[in-house]
Write an enzyme that holds these catalytic residues in place. Sequence first.
Site, PDB file in Angstrom:
ATOM      1  N   HIS A 225       1.244  -1.503  -0.395  1.00  0.00           N
ATOM      2  CA  HIS A 225      -0.465   0.278   0.313  1.00  0.00           C
ATOM      3  C   HIS A 225       0.632   1.118   0.334  1.00  0.00           C
ATOM      4  CE1 HIS A 225      -2.169   3.124   2.483  1.00  0.00           C
ATOM      5  NE2 HIS A 225      -3.112   2.471   1.118  1.00  0.00           N
TER       6      HIS A 225
ATOM      7  N   GLU B   9       2.220   1.997  -3.199  1.00  0.00           N
ATOM      8  CA  GLU B   9       1.111   2.584  -4.304  1.00  0.00           C
ATOM      9  C   GLU B   9       0.600   3.468  -4.260  1.00  0.00           C
ATOM     10  OE1 GLU B   9      -3.553   3.550  -4.002  1.00  0.00           O
ATOM     11  OE2 GLU B   9      -3.203   1.308  -3.145  1.00  0.00           O
ATOM     12  N   HIS B  10       0.728   4.764  -2.890  1.00  0.00           N
ATOM     13  CA  HIS B  10       1.135   5.643  -2.749  1.00  0.00           C
ATOM     14  C   HIS B  10       2.595   6.546  -3.770  1.00  0.00           C
ATOM     15  CE1 HIS B  10      -2.107   6.921   0.171  1.00  0.00           C
ATOM     16  NE2 HIS B  10      -2.231   5.353  -0.245  1.00  0.00           N
TER      17      HIS B  10
ATOM     18  N   GLU C 254      -4.113   8.313   7.030  1.00  0.00           N
ATOM     19  CA  GLU C 254      -5.700   7.276   6.328  1.00  0.00           C
ATOM     20  C   GLU C 254      -5.723   6.378   7.557  1.00  0.00           C
ATOM     21  OE1 GLU C 254      -5.619   4.793   2.529  1.00  0.00           O
ATOM     22  OE2 GLU C 254      -4.152   6.046   2.403  1.00  0.00           O
TER      23      GLU C 254
END
Length: 451
Positions: A80, A83-84, A160
Amino acid sequence: MTPPGARHATTTARSGGGATRAVTRTLSEDPLGGTVRRTVLPSGLRVLTEAIPAMRSVSFGIWVAVGSRDETGPQAGAAHFLEHLLFKGTHKRGALEISSAIEAVGGETNAFTTKEYTCYYARVLDEDLPLAIDVMCDLVADSVLEPADVETERGVILEEIAMHDDEPGDEVHDLFARAVYGDHPLGRLISGTAETVTPMSRRQIQTFYRRRYVAPQIVIAAAGNLDHTTVVRLVRQAVQGSPLDTDPAAPAPYRPTTPAVRTRAASTVVEAKETEQAHVVLGCPGIDRLDERRFALGVLNNVLGGGMSSRLFQEIREQRGLAYSVYSYASQYADSGLFGVYAGCAPSRVDEVLELTRAELARIAEHGITEAELARGKGMSKGAFVLGLEDTGSRMSRLAKGELLYGDLMPVNELLDRVDAVTLDEVNTLAADLLTRPMSLAVVGPFTPHH
């Protein structure tokens, strides 16, 4: 497995485990869609397209067979995090150039990480597809991962995670997965936790990137007003000279399923939070993605808790007004699965909601569903699938998931036939097995913590 009616347009010799030149074949010419073609590049990178001339847009996606279940404990959240970071800049473009290039032509880009794959996609006008291919391939193949960007995104991801913690309706599903899978990667948060993300170094992420983002693990899919040969040519140009432009190799095999995923004994897990509503998930291990019973499970799920006409919705919300939201769901992975019932209700009503839910599960397990419910459950499955093909994004996703998750693209008509073929006996046999399994319970609300 070659789908029925597949035609081999090109044959080739193989060397070194991969093809010496691209191999293309037509997978289907579907009356409900366009022509689907698949090319395997020498590097093992796969390109699938569905040509739909009536559309004026194209959805283009890059799917990597890497998700949170591929991380070790200390790496939790790396997929994740990466991905950012891939949107933050390449050797050719900075972060603003990446976003502005697509937005300047009215397109949109995004990405998401799951437990078994990561997807980067863009949706643009057909005439802007060359731009989208160049930008998206560049960011996936050749990201820089600048140290300053790692620190910036670390802060974003920690926010997040904190935001997710403030959403008990989401958190309860993660709690349920943890109750079933425990410390197995399928039981962990996709985002990782503050404890794993905070100390994660750029080197760890870079190593994960270069080891995992390799051509045989990647599927590129596009759907809309396009020409397959042109898409393949543009993809080859975009990755030329990049880390994805590698020696011949065969595409990665379907995700291995050994050793088998071990699940925990049924348990109750309570996360104490001062919320206005209590959130509960009651469920058990389900079936894996390739299980032949998956079509029967879809029908069963629809009847039990898949819509406003479902048994749980009618009983708990419509007749008794005990919950605003109540539904059942199934999650399927390569080698495992989950089946659960979710409800959000007043804390004082949790016991009653759970009692009614357990009673309904026991009723279906013992007596099965009716012919009328079977017909309705099938109709819901078929309708949801066909209506979901109304835009290029869902068609693009279907191509990639067929290739990446199933190793086969089932034609639309064949899939509808498989749903139609589900019998009452198949659904009732599955219900008797699945709904009598020991159930785990996850609860988030103003209760005493219990693990």
